[in-house]
Scaffold this motif. Sequence first.
Motif, PDB file in Angstrom:
ATOM      1  N   ILE A   1       0.068 -51.420 -27.612  1.00 57.59           N
ATOM      2  CA  ILE A   1       1.172 -50.707 -26.851  1.00 57.59           C
ATOM      3  C   ILE A   1       1.501 -49.464 -27.299  1.00 57.59           C
ATOM      4  O   ILE A   1       1.636 -48.524 -26.864  1.00 57.59           O
ATOM      5  CB  ILE A   1       2.207 -51.947 -26.448  1.00 57.59           C
ATOM      6  CG1 ILE A   1       2.009 -52.959 -25.436  1.00 57.59           C
ATOM      7  CG2 ILE A   1       3.577 -50.885 -25.925  1.00 57.59           C
ATOM      8  CD1 ILE A   1       3.117 -53.843 -25.454  1.00 57.59           C
TER       9      ILE A   1
ATOM     10  N   ASN B   1      -0.930 -46.818 -27.573  1.00 64.58           N
ATOM     11  CA  ASN B   1      -1.372 -45.997 -26.272  1.00 64.58           C
ATOM     12  C   ASN B   1      -0.262 -45.746 -25.354  1.00 64.58           C
ATOM     13  O   ASN B   1      -0.462 -45.001 -24.490  1.00 64.58           O
ATOM     14  CB  ASN B   1      -2.164 -47.188 -25.427  1.00 64.58           C
ATOM     15  CG  ASN B   1      -3.488 -47.656 -26.022  1.00 64.58           C
ATOM     16  OD1 ASN B   1      -4.223 -46.667 -25.880  1.00 64.58           O
ATOM     17  ND2 ASN B   1      -3.614 -48.639 -26.670  1.00 64.58           N
ATOM     18  N   ASP B   2       1.040 -45.770 -26.002  1.00 61.20           N
ATOM     19  CA  ASP B   2       2.148 -45.216 -25.085  1.00 61.20           C
ATOM     20  C   ASP B   2       3.145 -44.541 -25.906  1.00 61.20           C
ATOM     21  O   ASP B   2       3.964 -45.051 -26.862  1.00 61.20           O
ATOM     22  CB  ASP B   2       2.744 -46.696 -24.773  1.00 61.20           C
ATOM     23  CG  ASP B   2       4.047 -46.067 -23.491  1.00 61.20           C
ATOM     24  OD1 ASP B   2       4.573 -45.202 -23.814  1.00 61.20           O
ATOM     25  OD2 ASP B   2       4.360 -47.091 -22.700  1.00 61.20           O
ATOM     26  N   ASP B   3       3.052 -43.302 -26.028  1.00 59.66           N
ATOM     27  CA  ASP B   3       3.799 -42.345 -26.750  1.00 59.66           C
ATOM     28  C   ASP B   3       5.291 -42.630 -26.731  1.00 59.66           C
ATOM     29  O   ASP B   3       6.079 -42.400 -27.638  1.00 59.66           O
ATOM     30  CB  ASP B   3       3.571 -40.903 -26.829  1.00 59.66           C
ATOM     31  CG  ASP B   3       2.187 -40.668 -27.236  1.00 59.66           C
ATOM     32  OD1 ASP B   3       1.643 -41.483 -28.087  1.00 59.66           O
ATOM     33  OD2 ASP B   3       1.303 -39.596 -26.794  1.00 59.66           O
ATOM     34  N   ASP B   4       5.831 -42.942 -25.323  1.00 60.89           N
ATOM     35  CA  ASP B   4       7.108 -42.899 -25.076  1.00 60.89           C
ATOM     36  C   ASP B   4       7.503 -44.103 -25.815  1.00 60.89           C
ATOM     37  O   ASP B   4       8.968 -44.147 -26.091  1.00 60.89           O
ATOM     38  CB  ASP B   4       7.329 -42.730 -23.546  1.00 60.89           C
ATOM     39  CG  ASP B   4       6.843 -41.651 -23.014  1.00 60.89           C
ATOM     40  OD1 ASP B   4       7.039 -40.569 -23.686  1.00 60.89           O
ATOM     41  OD2 ASP B   4       6.821 -41.375 -21.851  1.00 60.89           O
ATOM     42  N   ALA B   5       7.057 -45.361 -25.753  1.00 60.56           N
ATOM     43  CA  ALA B   5       7.232 -46.600 -26.214  1.00 60.56           C
ATOM     44  C   ALA B   5       7.506 -46.124 -27.872  1.00 60.56           C
ATOM     45  O   ALA B   5       8.446 -46.871 -28.218  1.00 60.56           O
ATOM     46  CB  ALA B   5       6.361 -47.534 -25.769  1.00 60.56           C
ATOM     47  N   LYS B   6       6.466 -45.545 -28.224  1.00 60.68           N
ATOM     48  CA  LYS B   6       6.727 -45.618 -29.664  1.00 60.68           C
ATOM     49  C   LYS B   6       7.746 -44.596 -30.444  1.00 60.68           C
ATOM     50  O   LYS B   6       8.339 -44.772 -31.427  1.00 60.68           O
ATOM     51  CB  LYS B   6       5.160 -44.764 -30.453  1.00 60.68           C
ATOM     52  CG  LYS B   6       5.153 -44.670 -31.646  1.00 60.68           C
ATOM     53  CD  LYS B   6       3.837 -44.377 -32.057  1.00 60.68           C
ATOM     54  CE  LYS B   6       3.298 -44.282 -33.684  1.00 60.68           C
ATOM     55  NZ  LYS B   6       2.357 -43.804 -34.049  1.00 60.68           N
TER      56      LYS B   6
END
Length: 308
Positions: free
Chosen positions: A99, A102-107
């Motif tokens: 996750i 592949n998910d810059d916002d989540a990171k």
Amino acid sequence: MTIMADGAVILFPGCLISTRYPQVEATARFVLQKLGTPMIDGAKFVCCPDPVMYRSHSKNLWLTIAGRNLASAQKISKEAEIVPLCSGCNTTLSEAVHILSNDDDAKLAVNKRLEKDGLKLEGEVSVRHFIRYLESLPEDRLKSPIKQSLEGLRVACFYGCHLLKPSAIMKPDSVRYPQFMERLVRLLGATPLNYDSKASCCGKGSLDDEVALDMTKTIVERIMACGAIDAIACACPFCFSAFESYLVQEKIGLPVLFISQLFALAYGAPPEILGKGFHRVKIDGILDRYLRGEEKKREEGTREGVKG
């Protein structure tokens, strides 16, 4: 301090192994030492957390805590691979890596929450279950430390859910009919049995004892239908607990061992490392068959000391 170590691993025992099944970590460390794998300690890990119940409660909190564990490992080594001993921990950490990669916002959100702990997740992180780590090694390297062949030991390998799924991330050789545990067991000289349900759920994650007992009953019946069998080999402490609960209730003397224990036994580990005292279904019969002479003498000496 950050350590740069090529080929090194950071073991992630998880809560259940640390508190109830220390023989798993003890045998894993013994095996890795015999294989010449550098181990780095010092990461301030917390609960993985649980990939089912906790994640269903709050995916954001689940991802943040998982991210904290990944960042804690990165803080002591940018190169070392995280090697969980528990299948549930492996699922959580592997899915979190997927996750967050592949998910810059989540990171970004996770790193914002980690700021107060002085942690930051950056770059790539590698996570691989202990069994999959062993599977990745050359056959001659796995065979080299063997001191005692497990020839004659008939073993039913049980995968359970989290070692295989989600398959897009775990990438097993097969979801329904995996063989990588059997290949490892065969390397030690043991004979893996072929049966249905080895990739089934043990039911422990339902948090309902009756459901777990019923599901485990079906699996054990299919294993027993194979005929002569000496042990069940598993990868997950929840599966181990489910099997032992059912076997004790039904008074079936079929030992359950972790793959790390089988490797440690073949590699010549002493009884105190193998941790027989942490088994409700006794493993003495297997140890008596395969402990090498020197270790057996030590074991008998310990028994005499207790009697005296």
